[in-house]
Design an enzyme around this catalytic site. Structure first.
Site, PDB file in Angstrom:
ATOM      1  N   GLU A 114       0.841  -1.208   0.000  1.00 31.82           N
ATOM      2  CA  GLU A 114       0.000   0.000   0.000  1.00 31.82           C
ATOM      3  C   GLU A 114       0.867   1.245   0.000  1.00 31.82           C
ATOM      4  O   GLU A 114       1.997   1.184   0.459  1.00 31.82           O
ATOM      5  CB  GLU A 114      -0.809   0.075   1.317  1.00 31.82           C
ATOM      6  CG  GLU A 114      -1.675  -1.081   1.576  1.00 31.82           C
ATOM      7  CD  GLU A 114      -2.142  -1.114   3.032  1.00 31.82           C
ATOM      8  OE1 GLU A 114      -1.869  -0.172   3.797  1.00 31.82           O
ATOM      9  OE2 GLU A 114      -2.773  -2.105   3.384  1.00 31.82           O
ATOM     10  N   LYS A 116       2.415   4.494   1.477  1.00 34.28           N
ATOM     11  CA  LYS A 116       2.605   5.003   2.840  1.00 34.28           C
ATOM     12  C   LYS A 116       2.281   6.493   2.790  1.00 34.28           C
ATOM     13  O   LYS A 116       3.004   7.274   2.157  1.00 34.28           O
ATOM     14  CB  LYS A 116       4.045   4.765   3.305  1.00 34.28           C
ATOM     15  CG  LYS A 116       4.276   5.237   4.717  1.00 34.28           C
ATOM     16  CD  LYS A 116       5.599   4.703   5.207  1.00 34.28           C
ATOM     17  CE  LYS A 116       6.068   5.300   6.515  1.00 34.28           C
ATOM     18  NZ  LYS A 116       5.322   6.323   7.159  1.00 34.28           N
ATOM     19  N   ASP A 118       1.889  10.231   3.886  1.00 35.39           N
ATOM     20  CA  ASP A 118       2.669  11.086   4.774  1.00 35.39           C
ATOM     21  C   ASP A 118       1.743  12.052   5.489  1.00 35.39           C
ATOM     22  O   ASP A 118       1.504  13.167   5.024  1.00 35.39           O
ATOM     23  CB  ASP A 118       3.702  11.842   3.935  1.00 35.39           C
ATOM     24  CG  ASP A 118       4.773  12.449   4.808  1.00 35.39           C
ATOM     25  OD1 ASP A 118       4.828  12.113   6.002  1.00 35.39           O
ATOM     26  OD2 ASP A 118       5.560  13.260   4.287  1.00 35.39           O
ATOM     27  N   TYR A 227      -6.408   2.337   6.620  1.00 40.29           N
ATOM     28  CA  TYR A 227      -5.692   1.163   6.116  1.00 40.29           C
ATOM     29  C   TYR A 227      -5.490   0.102   7.199  1.00 40.29           C
ATOM     30  O   TYR A 227      -4.773  -0.857   6.993  1.00 40.29           O
ATOM     31  CB  TYR A 227      -4.329   1.564   5.554  1.00 40.29           C
ATOM     32  CG  TYR A 227      -3.585   2.531   6.480  1.00 40.29           C
ATOM     33  CD1 TYR A 227      -3.102   2.108   7.715  1.00 40.29           C
ATOM     34  CD2 TYR A 227      -3.414   3.861   6.127  1.00 40.29           C
ATOM     35  CE1 TYR A 227      -2.467   2.974   8.576  1.00 40.29           C
ATOM     36  CE2 TYR A 227      -2.773   4.744   6.982  1.00 40.29           C
ATOM     37  CZ  TYR A 227      -2.309   4.294   8.198  1.00 40.29           C
ATOM     38  OH  TYR A 227      -1.685   5.155   9.061  1.00 40.29           O
ATOM     39  N   LYS A 315      10.769   3.218   2.665  1.00 43.26           N
ATOM     40  CA  LYS A 315      10.672   4.656   2.449  1.00 43.26           C
ATOM     41  C   LYS A 315      11.419   5.056   1.197  1.00 43.26           C
ATOM     42  O   LYS A 315      12.552   4.617   0.964  1.00 43.26           O
ATOM     43  CB  LYS A 315      11.278   5.400   3.645  1.00 43.26           C
ATOM     44  CG  LYS A 315      10.540   5.106   4.944  1.00 43.26           C
ATOM     45  CD  LYS A 315       9.716   6.262   5.371  1.00 43.26           C
ATOM     46  CE  LYS A 315      10.325   6.891   6.585  1.00 43.26           C
ATOM     47  NZ  LYS A 315       9.686   8.083   7.013  1.00 43.26           N
ATOM     48  N   CYS A 409      19.106  44.630  12.081  1.00 37.03           N
ATOM     49  CA  CYS A 409      18.867  44.104  10.731  1.00 37.03           C
ATOM     50  C   CYS A 409      20.218  43.845  10.055  1.00 37.03           C
ATOM     51  O   CYS A 409      21.083  44.725  10.059  1.00 37.03           O
ATOM     52  CB  CYS A 409      18.053  45.114   9.938  1.00 37.03           C
ATOM     53  SG  CYS A 409      17.952  44.695   8.196  1.00 37.03           S
ATOM     54  N   CYS A 412      20.406  46.770   7.039  1.00 37.75           N
ATOM     55  CA  CYS A 412      20.511  48.217   7.270  1.00 37.75           C
ATOM     56  C   CYS A 412      20.924  48.544   8.703  1.00 37.75           C
ATOM     57  O   CYS A 412      21.065  49.715   9.056  1.00 37.75           O
ATOM     58  CB  CYS A 412      19.187  48.894   6.944  1.00 37.75           C
ATOM     59  SG  CYS A 412      17.885  48.449   8.106  1.00 37.75           S
ATOM     60  N   CYS A 427      12.559  43.864  10.706  1.00 35.63           N
ATOM     61  CA  CYS A 427      13.244  45.137  10.556  1.00 35.63           C
ATOM     62  C   CYS A 427      12.153  46.115  10.157  1.00 35.63           C
ATOM     63  O   CYS A 427      11.419  45.872   9.200  1.00 35.63           O
ATOM     64  CB  CYS A 427      14.288  45.020   9.447  1.00 35.63           C
ATOM     65  SG  CYS A 427      14.776  46.615   8.780  1.00 35.63           S
ATOM     66  N   CYS A 432      15.068  50.166   4.338  1.00 36.75           N
ATOM     67  CA  CYS A 432      16.074  49.103   4.350  1.00 36.75           C
ATOM     68  C   CYS A 432      16.257  48.562   2.924  1.00 36.75           C
ATOM     69  O   CYS A 432      15.280  48.147   2.288  1.00 36.75           O
ATOM     70  CB  CYS A 432      15.610  47.994   5.293  1.00 36.75           C
ATOM     71  SG  CYS A 432      16.543  46.483   5.117  1.00 36.75           S
TER      72      CYS A 432
HETATM   73  S1  IVH Z   1       0.118   0.359   8.983  1.00 39.23           S
HETATM   74  C1  IVH Z   1       0.861  -1.515  13.087  1.00 39.23           C
HETATM   75  N1  IVH Z   1      -0.194   1.416   6.615  1.00 39.23           N
HETATM   76  O1  IVH Z   1       3.246   5.307   8.890  1.00 39.23           O
HETATM   77  C2  IVH Z   1       0.964  -0.880  11.768  1.00 39.23           C
HETATM   78  N2  IVH Z   1       0.786   2.746   8.306  1.00 39.23           N
HETATM   79  O2  IVH Z   1       5.936   5.014   9.918  1.00 39.23           O
HETATM   80  C3  IVH Z   1       0.047   0.245  11.601  1.00 39.23           C
HETATM   81  N3  IVH Z   1       1.279   5.046   7.612  1.00 39.23           N
HETATM   82  O3  IVH Z   1       2.309   4.962  12.234  1.00 39.23           O
HETATM   83  C4  IVH Z   1       0.424   1.110  10.488  1.00 39.23           C
HETATM   84  N4  IVH Z   1       0.519   4.850   5.562  1.00 39.23           N
HETATM   85  O4  IVH Z   1       0.912   6.519  10.717  1.00 39.23           O
HETATM   86  C5  IVH Z   1       0.252   1.602   7.868  1.00 39.23           C
HETATM   87  N5  IVH Z   1      -0.616   2.251   4.489  1.00 39.23           N
HETATM   88  C6  IVH Z   1      -0.169   2.427   5.719  1.00 39.23           C
HETATM   89  C7  IVH Z   1       0.367   3.659   6.150  1.00 39.23           C
HETATM   90  C8  IVH Z   1       0.841   3.768   7.461  1.00 39.23           C
HETATM   91  C9  IVH Z   1       1.061   5.663   6.445  1.00 39.23           C
HETATM   92  C10 IVH Z   1       1.908   5.674   8.795  1.00 39.23           C
HETATM   93  C11 IVH Z   1       1.271   5.318  10.113  1.00 39.23           C
HETATM   94  C12 IVH Z   1       2.373   4.667  10.890  1.00 39.23           C
HETATM   95  C13 IVH Z   1       3.589   5.253  10.252  1.00 39.23           C
HETATM   96  C14 IVH Z   1       4.821   4.424  10.489  1.00 39.23           C
END
Ligand code: IVH
Length: 710
Positions: A114, A116, A118, A227, A315, A409, A412, A427, A432
């Site tokens: 999936e 991740k 941010d 998720y 990551k 500053c 100036c 400033c 300036c």
């Molecule tokens: S699973 C026990 N799935 O990333 C596992 N986390 O770096 C629960 N995050 O704390 C997390 N996308 O806040 C999971 N598809 C995804 C995610 C995800 C973002 C975040 C989440 C987690 C953090 C860890």
């Protein structure tokens, strides 16, 4: 309507609105226009007003509102919220797979992959299908109760969509975030209003959730995707794949793409597929998460003290890098704000070499304790200026230097000021030179007076050689000055002539552009337009007191105070006089209104338009001006209210959305033709010349208007 009927209709309306919320925010496939939606919503509001005893806390009308909190209360998680182990390379993903295979005694575990997201993690609890609680992760054992804020998030259902009996308890876990485009818009607005900008979308989401007033939170473009799950009672979920389907069935938003793959090699392909697509996502994704699909297998694998053994985050590394802060310099912005900037050991990041990063302000610098010589991690998110994420104090050698808040500053040398309720150190000397430079850059920028051919380099030349001290001086350059300018290396006859014409042309700009160009703190381009619409004449605006100013709904005390302060300054008052002498427009002209009236013959009259992609024959702002002069409203995003989408080159996702929503798409050729047609019916052709598309003379557009820093 009698009460019995009202009950029926209210239920019907709530269900309809919930359905259309889901179609719009979760499935991105709206079926009705915004007007139709608003109508349903209003009808429900009216019925609820008529029968207050029928108000239900879960009604869609209750999403916004609620009393401000005084503080957040911490509450325990019913099931611990764990974090994830991270890796940056495939070798470690294979190690993870080896451990999983060994733990389970199988050859090819089934994994899900999936994005991740941010953002900020959240756990949202539903009891008997109703949303009852939302907690931040906190320390994993307990988190802050942010229920009232989370309720306002668009696309988050307050009730699970009905599909049989809802589970008695279901905790959906996921991520709250701000989509990239919305983040960019949020920051642009903040920058224009002179407020601090957020370093990245995640900080903006986290900051928004920390606001104590849910009404303010509801105005932030927060979204959520789920998720995972916490406590579940009354429902059987036994795979990640099944969980995602179940979440979707209940109307809970989930990531767009979830892959189910057999064995690590296939999973790695999915990880790469996501990596390749990450820029297409409307929100920031900073990696991929690989999870063992079967919950039974997860139980066998168990967890370490901090993270599960059945999942790992991979990551994407390119957007972050570690480097050294060679020095910390202080930049002076156009409103005098001093911003610390880190000069870095150049490092490659997201495809470009980065040698500077913003440290935002001195409070942030002190909080993070960043020193000259420190090793730091920097991040570049989307279009944002790179920012320093964190510092590694353990890597210090002992010769790192702390930087103090400047008392004077750096440009100036006048004493700096720090007001109590602001983080900014400023400033306040309007003369300036650094401020003069920044003011000029802003004044000529595309969003303001749009003087092509005056970019940063030209401003430096003009300021450093004493040709101008203030934007108004541009209009008083003498023949002798132009002769001198012509002799500067790289300038010559043609480009000075072009600049002269561009300055001349800018005199015709509508007064709001001039007002915005003056760079009054807190007055962004939208505010400038509203102010000019209200006052009509800048000289009248200059006379207004704070109370009069605040009669305009979007003008708050800070903006009002700053406008009054600006015009109270005799130097700025003289500036107005000189601008008028130079022939600039300080008042809306009646012909302009006539142009709009004449526009009734234009196809654009009374329509809502969106412009996307880069136009070849004019800038987007010029196109916007023209459309507005023909009586159109120009907005940023395609919605049910949009009549036309005008597309230039590389139009991006808006075009697809418009097509999906059956909004008429107009290519540039047709657009310019329609613009001309729109002007033709006027009896007098005096304005036609101004309405013709203007070809960019030099390509030397100053796109830098956004980047106050560099
Ligand atoms: S699973 C026990 N799935 O990333 C596992 N986390 O770096 C629960 N995050 O704390 C997390 N996308 O806040 C999971 N598809 C995804 C995610 C995800 C973002 C975040 C989440 C987690 C953090 C860890």
């Amino acid at each position: 309507m009698n009460k019995q009927k009202a009950i029926q209709r209210i239920n019907e309306l709530r269900q309809k609105i919930e359905k259309h919320d889901r179609l719009y925010y979760v499935e991105a496939a709206p079926e009705i226009s915004d007007q139709e939606y608003d109508q349903l919503f209003r009808e429900l509001q009216e019925l609820e007003e008529q029968y207050p005893d029928l108000i239900d806390t879960d009604s869609p009308t209750r999403k916004v509102g609620g009393e401000p909190l005084t503080e957040f209360v911490s509450r325990p998680h019913s099931v611990v919220m764990q974090s994830l182990d991270n890796t940056y390379n495939h070798a470690e993903l294979r190690d993870f797979d080896r451990r999983v295979r060994q733990g389970l005694g199988i050859d090819k575990p089934v994994y899900t992959v999936e994005p991740k997201i941010d953002g900020v993690s959240v756990s949202v609890r539903y009891e008997n299908g109703r949303m009852t609680l939302a907690l931040t992760r906190g320390n994993g054992v307990e988190g802050d109760d942010i229920t009232v804020n989370v309720r306002t998030i668009k696309g988050l259902p307050l009730r699970l969509r009905e599909s049989g009996t809802p589970p008695s308890v279901f905790e959906a876990r996921g991520e709250i975030f701000i989509p990239k485009e919305d983040f960019f818009r949020l920051n642009t607005g903040r920058r224009e209003r002179g407020e601090n900008v957020f370093a990245n979308a995640r900080n903006a989401a986290a900051g928004s959730l920390k606001l104590l007033d849910p009404n303010l939170v509801s105005q932030r473009p927060l979204r959520v995707l789920f998720y995972a799950c916490g406590e579940v009672r009354g429902e059987n979920v036994d795979t990640q794949w099944g969980l995602i389907q179940q979440l979707r069935a209940w109307g809970l938003p989930t990531p767009r793409e979830v892959f189910r793959r057999e064995g690590i090699e296939e999973a790695l392909e999915a990880v790469e597929e996501l990596a390749a697509k990450r820029t297409d996502y409307s929100y920031e994704i900073d990696g991929a998460v690989i999870k063992v699909d079967s919950f039974q297998e997860r139980r066998v694998l168990g967890s370490t003290s901090r993270a599960p053994r059945w999942a790992i985050a991979y990551k994407y590394s390119a957007e972050r890098a570690v480097t050294r802060v060679n020095s910390i310099v202080v930049q002076v912005g156009r409103t005098g704000t001093l911003t610390p900037v880190a000069e870095l050991e150049p490092v490659s990041l997201a495809g470009s070499t980065v040698s500077r990063a913003t440290l935002h302000n001195f409070s942030e610098l002190k909080r993070k304790d960043i020193r000259e010589g420190d090793q730091v991690e920097i991040e570049k998110a989307g279009d944002v200026i790179p920012a320093v994420l964190k510092v590694f104090p353990e890597k210090r050698q002992g010769n790192e230097k702390e930087v103090n808040i400047p008392m004077f500053c750096p440009c100036c040398e006048s004493p700096t000021v720090r007001s109590e309720n602001e983080v900014a150190v400023r400033c306040v000397n309007p003369a300036c030179p650094a401020q003069v430079r920044e003011r000029l850059i802003h004044f000529s920028s595309r969003g303001a007076m749009d003087i092509e051919s005056i970019g940063e380099a030209m401003v430096d030349l003009l300021v450093n050689n004493d040709f101008v001290q203030s934007p108004v001086d541009l209009y008083f350059l003498k023949d002798e000055d132009w002769r001198k300018l012509k002799d500067f290396p790289g300038l010559g006859e043609k480009s000075t002539e072009r600049m002269r014409q561009a300055i001349e042309k800018s005199k015709q700009n509508p007064p709001w552009r001039l007002l915005f160009g003056l760079g009054i703190r807190h007055v962004g381009s939208r505010a400038a337009q509203l102010l000019m619409e209200h006052f009509g004449d800048m000289e009248e605006l200059a006379q207004a007191d704070t109370a009069t100013l605040q009669e305009i709904p979007e003008v708050g005390p800070a903006m009002a105070e700053s406008i009054v302060e600006f015009f109270r300054n005799p130097a700025n008052h003289d500036l107005l006089v000189r601008l008028k002498q130079a022939g600039l427009k300080l008042a809306e002209e009646s012909e302009r209104i006539n142009v709009a009236a004449d526009g009734t013959d234009s196809v654009f009259f009374n329509t809502t338009c969106v412009i996307t992609g880069s136009l070849q024959s004019m800038t987007r702002d010029q196109a916007k001006d023209k459309l507005q002069s023909l009586g159109a409203k120009v907005t940023d995003s395609v919605s049910g209210k949009t009549d036309f989408l005008i597309v230039g080159e590389n139009p991006g996702s808006k075009k697809a959305k418009a097509e999906r929503m059956q909004v008429k798409v107009i290519e540039e050729d047709e657009f310019t033709r329609l613009l001309e047609e729109g002007n033709r019916p006027t009896d007098s052709d005096s304005d036609i010349e101004n309405q013709q598309p203007q070809t960019s003379a030099s390509g030397e557009n100053n796109d830098d208007s956004q980047l106050e820093l560099f």
